[in-house]
Design an enzyme around this catalytic site. Structure first.
Site, PDB file in Angstrom:
ATOM      1  CG  ASP A   1       6.382   8.405  -0.450  1.00 28.41           C
ATOM      2  OD1 ASP A   1       5.581   7.520  -0.054  1.00 28.41           O
ATOM      3  OD2 ASP A   1       5.997   9.533  -0.827  1.00 28.41           O
TER       4      ASP A   1
ATOM      5  CB  VAL B   1      -0.304   5.858  -2.414  1.00 32.13           C
ATOM      6  CG1 VAL B   1      -0.759   7.312  -2.380  1.00 32.13           C
ATOM      7  CG2 VAL B   1      -1.510   4.925  -2.471  1.00 32.13           C
TER       8      VAL B   1
ATOM      9  CG  ASP C   1      -3.847 -19.703   0.393  1.00 35.29           C
ATOM     10  OD1 ASP C   1      -4.598 -20.531  -0.147  1.00 35.29           O
ATOM     11  OD2 ASP C   1      -2.606 -19.764   0.340  1.00 35.29           O
TER      12      ASP C   1
ATOM     13  N   GLY D   1       4.665   6.106  -4.700  1.00 36.80           N
ATOM     14  CA  GLY D   1       5.906   5.352  -4.624  1.00 36.80           C
ATOM     15  C   GLY D   1       6.254   4.956  -3.204  1.00 36.80           C
TER      16      GLY D   1
ATOM     17  CG  ASP E   1       1.509 -22.227   0.275  1.00 37.77           C
ATOM     18  OD1 ASP E   1       0.622 -21.416  -0.088  1.00 37.77           O
ATOM     19  OD2 ASP E   1       1.277 -23.140   1.085  1.00 37.77           O
TER      20      ASP E   1
ATOM     21  CG  HIS F   1      -2.176  -0.827   0.971  1.00 42.50           C
ATOM     22  ND1 HIS F   1      -3.438  -0.279   0.842  1.00 42.50           N
ATOM     23  CD2 HIS F   1      -2.343  -2.169   0.832  1.00 42.50           C
ATOM     24  CE1 HIS F   1      -4.321  -1.239   0.633  1.00 42.50           C
ATOM     25  NE2 HIS F   1      -3.680  -2.402   0.630  1.00 42.50           N
TER      26      HIS F   1
ATOM     27  CG  HIS G   1      -4.303 -11.415  -1.557  1.00 45.35           C
ATOM     28  ND1 HIS G   1      -5.033 -11.039  -2.674  1.00 45.35           N
ATOM     29  CD2 HIS G   1      -4.006 -10.265  -0.908  1.00 45.35           C
ATOM     30  CE1 HIS G   1      -5.164  -9.714  -2.689  1.00 45.35           C
ATOM     31  NE2 HIS G   1      -4.549  -9.225  -1.638  1.00 45.35           N
ATOM     32  CB  THR G   2      -0.153 -17.145  -0.111  1.00 46.06           C
ATOM     33  OG1 THR G   2      -0.005 -18.431   0.470  1.00 46.06           O
ATOM     34  CG2 THR G   2       1.075 -16.318   0.232  1.00 46.06           C
TER      35      THR G   2
ATOM     36  CB  SER H   1       3.270   8.942   1.608  1.00 48.44           C
ATOM     37  OG  SER H   1       2.842   7.871   0.782  1.00 48.44           O
TER      38      SER H   1
END
EC number: 1.11.1.7
Length: 323
Positions: free
Chosen positions: A71, A67, A238, A69, A246, A63, A186-187, A73
């Site tokens: 950095d 947004v 998952d 890059g 995995d 995340h 998301h595993t 933020s």
């Protein structure tokens, strides 16, 4: 002579610009040699207290980078208009782990290690603790000086079509393969039933459930997220392997057992579907592609999106506040 000097200055300035734009492994070798062990210790302690720390820190890195890059933020907390309060960031956490690592680093090498680098290192350590691949993190990021809630409006969302997902990743310089393997992060982790309601009970355009959900899996999903139930209940993303890093989630996508709608959409497109399938080819274990290798390449690539380096930005003393 003047022309030669001008050309020399231009060449040198280009070299400096290139060197400043590049991250490097071991950036803090001389200025803060214990940075990686300190971050690793903080992350390990947090993980031992709560295993959900791993997906939380991985998601924080994603995340942050998507947004403005990578950095830092997303770490700023300077009021309701701070980026971290964006709707697209709801559920993002791990801020206290980053601040804890920052405080320890400030005690031994003040003003040296950026918060954005801590986020990248913490994500790497979290992945390893979840039995994922170990890898080296190029560092040298600087922290940004802007945090605006409106800048998170174009984050990838769970209800995005495959066309939207591909476009959003492409805008960040990421390929279809990057989209697949980074989605496979998301595993590990959970999602709230809030994000499942429309997919299970009011799927566009005809209502009802998403027809791509496996008919045997659908009752299981509905039992975990019943209609008019508590939307804050969290379920594993998952199915069958929610605590281990995995490629099981890609197998789930192939069989119609993806939990999130955006994960399922990877099988709607020929290009992304072929990437998913490639990890289950009979010869893949011998001749590749290897999921863990590709994931490392993609997350390192993601970690370099629009980074600030050199004299750009700042190194914050506290990650939640600008200097």
């Amino acid at each position: 002579m003047v022309l030669v000097l001008v050309n020399l200055i231009l060449i040198l300035s280009c070299i400096v610009g290139i060197s400043q734009s590049q991250l490097q492994v071991g950036f803090y070798a001389d200025t803060c040699p214990d940075v990686e062990s300190i971050v690793n210790g903080v992350v390990r302690d947090a993980f031992l207290s709560n295993s959900n720390t791993a997906p939380v820190l991985l998601r924080l890195h994603f995340h942050d980078c998507f947004v403005q890059g990578c950095d830092g933020s997303i770490l700023i907390d300077n009021g309701p208009n701070a980026e971290r309060h964006a709707f697209a960031h709801q559920g993002v956490g791990g801020f206290e782990v980053i601040e804890r690592a920052k405080a320890q680093l400030e005690a031994v090498c003040p003003g040296v290690v950026s918060c954005s680098d801590i986020v990248a290192l913490a994500a790497r350590d979290a992945i390893a603790l979840a039995n994922g691949p170990a890898y080296q993190v190029p560092t040298g990021r600087r922290d940004g000086s802007v945090s605006d809630v409106s800048m998170a409006n174009n984050m990838p969302g769970v209800s995005d079509s495959i066309e939207q997902l591909k476009a959003k990743f492409s805008q960040k310089g990421l390929s279809d393969q990057d989209l697949v393997v980074l989605t496979a992060a998301h595993t590990i982790g959970t999602t709230a039933c809030f994000f499942m309601t429309d997919r299970l009970y009011n799927f566009f355009p005809s209502g009802g459930s998403d027809p791509s959900i496996n008919s045997e899996f659908l009752p299981e999903l509905k039992s975990m997220c019943p209609q008019n139930g508590d939307v804050n209940v969290r379920i594993p993303i998952d199915r069958g392997s929610g605590q281990t890093f995995d490629n099981q989630i890609l197998q789930n996508i192939r069989s119609g057992a993806a939990v999130l709608e955006s994960d399922a959409r990877l099988y709607d497109d020929e290009a992304t579907r072929s990437v998913v399938d490639s990890y289950f080819d009979a010869l893949s274990p011998l001749f590749g592609p290897l999921f863990e290798t590709d994931f490392v390449n993609s997350i390192v690539k993601m970690g370099q999106i629009d980074v600030q380096t050199g004299t750009q930005g700042e190194v914050r003393r506290v990650c939640g506040s600008f200097n």
